[in-house]
Design an enzyme around this catalytic site. Structure first.
Site, PDB file in Angstrom:
ATOM      1  NE  ARG A   1     -90.423  -5.030 -34.083  1.00 53.95           N
ATOM      2  CZ  ARG A   1     -90.036  -4.348 -35.110  1.00 53.95           C
ATOM      3  NH1 ARG A   1     -90.997  -4.925 -36.344  1.00 53.95           N
ATOM      4  NH2 ARG A   1     -88.794  -3.282 -35.546  1.00 53.95           N
ATOM      5  N   GLY A   2     -92.546  -2.208 -33.257  1.00 54.30           N
ATOM      6  CA  GLY A   2     -92.563  -1.301 -34.353  1.00 54.30           C
ATOM      7  C   GLY A   2     -93.797  -0.528 -34.147  1.00 54.30           C
ATOM      8  CB  ALA A   3     -93.443   3.692 -33.897  1.00 56.11           C
TER       9      ALA A   3
ATOM     10  NE  ARG B   1     -91.550  -1.988 -26.907  1.00 54.89           N
ATOM     11  CZ  ARG B   1     -90.724  -1.924 -27.915  1.00 54.89           C
ATOM     12  NH1 ARG B   1     -91.456  -2.639 -29.085  1.00 54.89           N
ATOM     13  NH2 ARG B   1     -89.766  -1.172 -27.724  1.00 54.89           N
TER      14      ARG B   1
ATOM     15  CD  GLN C   1     -85.230  -5.354 -32.613  1.00 56.41           C
ATOM     16  OE1 GLN C   1     -83.959  -5.204 -32.348  1.00 56.41           O
ATOM     17  NE2 GLN C   1     -86.099  -4.455 -31.658  1.00 56.41           N
TER      18      GLN C   1
ATOM     19  CG  ASP D   1     -89.444   4.020 -31.809  1.00 57.02           C
ATOM     20  OD1 ASP D   1     -88.250   3.505 -32.664  1.00 57.02           O
ATOM     21  OD2 ASP D   1     -90.775   2.437 -31.645  1.00 57.02           O
TER      22      ASP D   1
ATOM     23  CG  ASN E   1     -85.416   4.296 -34.907  1.00 56.74           C
ATOM     24  OD1 ASN E   1     -86.302   3.467 -35.040  1.00 56.74           O
ATOM     25  ND2 ASN E   1     -84.472   3.906 -35.672  1.00 56.74           N
ATOM     26  CE  LYS E   2     -85.255  -0.812 -30.824  1.00 55.57           C
ATOM     27  NZ  LYS E   2     -85.748  -0.853 -29.695  1.00 55.57           N
TER      28      LYS E   2
HETATM   29  O1  MRU Z   1     -88.398  -1.997 -30.172  1.00 54.45           O
HETATM   30  P1  MRU Z   1     -89.217  -1.870 -31.617  1.00 54.45           P
HETATM   31  O2  MRU Z   1     -88.268  -3.857 -32.344  1.00 54.45           O
HETATM   32  O3  MRU Z   1     -90.677  -1.605 -31.774  1.00 54.45           O
HETATM   33  O4  MRU Z   1     -88.500  -0.376 -32.044  1.00 54.45           O
HETATM   34  C1  MRU Z   1     -88.456  -0.272 -33.554  1.00 54.45           C
HETATM   35  C2  MRU Z   1     -88.391   0.970 -33.850  1.00 54.45           C
HETATM   36  O5  MRU Z   1     -86.951   1.308 -33.707  1.00 54.45           O
HETATM   37  C3  MRU Z   1     -88.353   1.223 -35.460  1.00 54.45           C
HETATM   38  O6  MRU Z   1     -87.207   1.411 -36.173  1.00 54.45           O
HETATM   39  C4  MRU Z   1     -89.533   2.216 -35.177  1.00 54.45           C
HETATM   40  O7  MRU Z   1     -89.987   1.741 -34.691  1.00 54.45           O
HETATM   41  C5  MRU Z   1     -89.955   2.739 -36.405  1.00 54.45           C
HETATM   42  S1  MRU Z   1     -90.518   1.202 -37.633  1.00 54.45           S
HETATM   43  C6  MRU Z   1     -91.529   1.748 -38.621  1.00 54.45           C
END
Ligand code: MRU
Length: 368
Positions: A53-55, A90, A206, A247, A257-258
């Protein structure tokens, strides 16, 4: 980054040259395990279930997912189907679409027999570029932290420089270094007395599980807080800066973002705490302007709200991972995974090319 003395990336080509290795993030922080992805279906499943996970990382996983698909069937139809399958996993992080388009556009003009190899090369290039971009973000963010720390009043100079972050935008969210955490690692290594407030980041935690794990492995002082504590800490002068990832960033500088990031930005604005967003170019969606109106927000399972995973700390199941129910039987949950922070609440964007105001002019000046 290192775990128990060994350098790891979050994703790699296995020695067979055909399958992909990843760190299984569902098991962290309690178990460090890896998984091997051997097919496009397995790559899609790993993204959907948040093994990865993470963009930036889901972008790289998508790129390797196309390689896996083309190894099985290099036809035009298989390429198109794999693109759709991976892109649907996603919807919010634009890095996924960006990486898939990059690999597709590279391999589509080639004869089918050459496509898998070309996809492998392109995916590896995307991964390597991500590492370089994140390290550069770290350097630009380090300069900001050093300036902010030095500008504090004399009586606060001996105290830790307190940074608050939300979710995990560290090396686990990228290939290495991270986006929001890269300046923190650089600052720690440069000798700045830095301390991180880690938002737990419900519902999937996370922050509590991944950011705390990373910071601990790197020896960065940190404290996990509940998501609702940040505003209080800001009111009491205990946050010098907020830094988060994104993201999807619109061309005018809105950042998605999250879930919960927007509330932190509001609290930071109200308390004159600088609010920075760290991002590589792959996160910018130049096709859209208004993040609230135009960015698709992923709705995840309500079960992530009504239940929580952790390590059993006593009894016969001690040490095992377990899921428990938080809510009464029958209560419904709703789980939007991201929110949008308008550009007006963002102090600056920290990119691999430097620091810019969160505005169309700011971004175009960097990327024109
Ligand atoms: O749902 P996730 O865990 O994939 O969400 C990740 C985030 O929101 C991060 O802050 C975002 O991807 C930036 S990561 C470098």
């Amino acid at each position: 980054m290192k775990i128990d003395g060994k350098a790891w990336r979050t994703i790699w080509l296995e020695p067979d040259g055909r399958s992909i290795g990843v760190i299984d993030q569902i098991q962290l922080p309690h178990q460090f395990t890896t998984r091997t992805l051997r097919s496009c279906e397995e790559a899609a499943e790993a993204i959907r279930t948040m093994v990865v996970r993470g963009a930036p990382l889901i972008g790289v996983t998508g790129a390797y997912g196309l390689m896996l698909a083309l190894q099985a069937d290099p036809s035009d139809a298989a390429l198109a189907a794999a693109f759709e399958q991976l892109n649907a996993t996603r919807p919010t992080a634009v890095n996924l679409r960006w990486a898939l388009e990059r690999v597709r556009d590279r391999v589509a003009p080639l004869p089918p027999a050459e496509r898998a190899e070309a996809a492998r090369t392109e995916a590896a290039a995307i991964a390597d570029e991500d590492v370089a971009m994140c390290e550069a973000i770290g350097e630009h963010g380090l300069a900001i932290f050093q300036q902010l720390a030095a500008a504090r009043p004399a009586e606060r100079q001996g105290q830790p420089f307190n940074v608050l972050t939300h979710c995990n935008a560290g090396w686990l969210a990228t290939v290495d270094w991270g986006t929001a955490l890269a300046p923190i690692y650089k600052a720690h290594r440069a000798g700045l007395n830095i301390h991180v407030w880690v938002d737990e980041t419900r519902p999937r935690n996370q922050g509590a599980s991944l950011t705390a794990y990373e910071l601990g492995r790197e020896g960065v002082p940190h404290t996990v807080i509940v998501d609702n504590a940040g505003g209080h800490l800001m009111q009491h002068g205990q946050v010098d800066a907020v830094i988060v990832g994104t993201d999807r960033t619109t061309r005018r500088g809105d950042v998605c973002n999250k879930i919960g990031t927007y509330l932190k930005a509001l609290a930071a604005h109200d308390n004159n705490v600088p609010f920075y967003v760290a991002l590589p170019a792959s996160t910018i969606d130049w096709t859209i302007d208004d993040g609230v109106a135009e960015i698709p927000i992923e709705a995840r399972s309500a079960r992530e709200v009504t239940h929580i995973q952790g390590r059993v700390d006593g009894g016969p199941a001690a040490g095992q991972l377990a899921t428990v129910q938080l809510t009464p039987d029958g209560s419904e949950g709703f789980n939007p995974a991201f929110d949008v922070t308008p550009a007006r609440l963002v102090t600056a964007l920290i990119t691999e090319r430097g620091v810019a105001p969160a505005s169309e002019d700011g971004l175009r000046n960097l990327y024109a």
